[in-house]
Enzyme design. Sequence first.
Site, PDB file in Angstrom:
ATOM      1  NE  ARG A 144      36.495  26.977  33.382  1.00  0.00           N
ATOM      2  CZ  ARG A 144      37.134  27.877  34.124  1.00  0.00           C
ATOM      3  NH1 ARG A 144      38.058  27.498  34.981  1.00  0.00           N
ATOM      4  NH2 ARG A 144      36.856  29.160  34.004  1.00  0.00           N
ATOM      5  CG  HIS A 147      40.420  32.367  45.491  1.00  0.00           C
ATOM      6  ND1 HIS A 147      39.846  31.381  44.721  1.00  0.00           N
ATOM      7  CD2 HIS A 147      41.093  33.170  44.623  1.00  0.00           C
ATOM      8  CE1 HIS A 147      40.154  31.573  43.451  1.00  0.00           C
ATOM      9  NE2 HIS A 147      40.900  32.664  43.349  1.00  0.00           N
ATOM     10  CG  HIS A 204      36.983  34.341  42.108  1.00  0.00           C
ATOM     11  ND1 HIS A 204      37.507  35.434  42.770  1.00  0.00           N
ATOM     12  CD2 HIS A 204      38.048  33.746  41.512  1.00  0.00           C
ATOM     13  CE1 HIS A 204      38.807  35.506  42.581  1.00  0.00           C
ATOM     14  NE2 HIS A 204      39.172  34.462  41.827  1.00  0.00           N
ATOM     15  CG  ASP A 235      42.015  36.715  42.065  1.00  0.00           C
ATOM     16  OD1 ASP A 235      42.082  35.557  42.515  1.00  0.00           O
ATOM     17  OD2 ASP A 235      41.487  36.982  40.970  1.00  0.00           O
TER      18      ASP A 235
HETATM   19  O1  AKG Z   1      40.032  29.268  36.425  1.00  0.00           O
HETATM   20  C1  AKG Z   1      39.389  30.309  36.560  1.00  0.00           C
HETATM   21  O2  AKG Z   1      38.436  30.603  35.839  1.00  0.00           O
HETATM   22  C2  AKG Z   1      39.745  31.279  37.679  1.00  0.00           C
HETATM   23  C3  AKG Z   1      41.089  31.050  38.297  1.00  0.00           C
HETATM   24  C4  AKG Z   1      41.337  31.904  39.502  1.00  0.00           C
HETATM   25  O3  AKG Z   1      40.443  32.395  40.125  1.00  0.00           O
HETATM   26  C5  AKG Z   1      42.717  32.132  39.950  1.00  0.00           C
HETATM   27  O4  AKG Z   1      43.663  31.550  39.383  1.00  0.00           O
HETATM   28  O5  AKG Z   1      42.914  32.922  40.908  1.00  0.00           O
HETATM   29 FE   FE2 Z   2      41.174  33.836  41.563  1.00  0.00          FE
END
Ligand code: AKG
Ligand code: FE2
Length: 444
Positions: free
Chosen positions: A302, A235, A292, A237
Amino acid sequence: MPIYSLAKGIKFHPKYKYYLSLSLSLSTMPASASARVVPDAYEGNSVNVVLDQVPDDFNSLHELPDSYAWTTLNEHPSLDSDSVPVVDLNDPNALQLLGHACKTWGVFQLTNHGIPQTLVHDMESAARSLFSLPAQQKLKVARSPGQISGYGFHLIAAFWDKQQWSDCITEEFEKEIKKLASRLMWLMLASLGISKDDVEWDGPKGDDQNASAVFQFNSYPSCPDPDRTLGLVPHTDSSLVSIVHQSNIDGLQVFREGTGWFTIQPVPGALVVNVGDLMSILSNGLYSSVLHRVLVKRAQHRISLVYHYGPPAAVKIAPLEKLFGPSHPPLYPPVTNWNEYISTKAKLKGKALPSLRLYDPLMNELGHLQPKGLEGQRTENSPKTVSNRGLGQRARESGRPPRNFKGPRAKGLAAFSQPASPPQAGYFFFNVLLFLSVITDRIY
Ligand SMILES: O=C(O)CCC(=O)C(=O)O
Ligand SMILES: [Fe+2]
């Protein structure tokens, strides 16, 4: 140590006394404050369907349910590389380095950012303890339908039928990191030659009191079959800028056309900065939001902390007029506000941004943003793209905005010049540690 005593026992560094004095708690927040900035976009149509669901108790799953299996996972190679740019904010060339990183990658790791490490680590360990609680306890602070704050799936999970191996707590608040996000936004724009005078924020120049922001605590529990599922689907952001603390456990990957997925190896103390979709629009496509995703681990849990920073809720986003030129006609119409954009994203996902382009020489290249075969996608039919190519063609030839371009003309950008929503009933300042301890109080 139980989470209760952990949160209660958090030692606040004297530096954070400021936050402590602003001791507003979730439980005392009026409903209007906790459901203010982005939530409408997540209400209505299909989106609520998933937001009404609650995450599984991951600890009780010893095999991966099919609903979590993503067959597109290994479509492109995954590469371990240290090539994702690292920008040191103290570097005399930080502005150029940051601009170059935004143009070429849409993401960078930021060091010397000024956010105290102790604060970040305290937040991370409090979040880790909270997520480790049994599901029934976390559900005591479940997000209500149509609300953005609380425990549930990651907000983008609402856009997909298939499930992702992660859960999430969201909250809106203001704090130290907002200053950093705002500074980064201005640096990104400065490296394109844009100054605060070119942008009409609603408030004194560069005063982004009404900026919207969502803070997210993401949890990716250890997974019995990590090679078949995703913590987060590919996705971009939808924000202007997003800042991620990814702890010392890798899993975040960014996509490079023609190469594949690059793992962003955690650099101690660094924060990952993503260019968001609204920044792509604002920069007239000079910066691209980065695609990403997040992979999960068999034996590690994590946690990531993410701050999504955007314009005031009611403000329309449009490309900065100062960035138009013979070879750069406006690439997007004045779009919408953040809410409406998220609604578009809920329907079109990776095609949302390309669909808004007035002309799109890069459309085919950007097509990859749509996960192949629309896997897991909620809507059955392929979305129609907005076709304004005639307009865009003419604009491209003349280098001027198209005739019926409704965008800001007078002052460079007045992307931020639309009337803001009525003063939002009090912007609430409180510290993330307090937030976590309040949540914890409500769980116990
Ligand atoms: O967990 C991560 O490293 C990225 C999280 C992410 O891309 C998001 O919450 O939009
Ligand atoms: Fe993200």
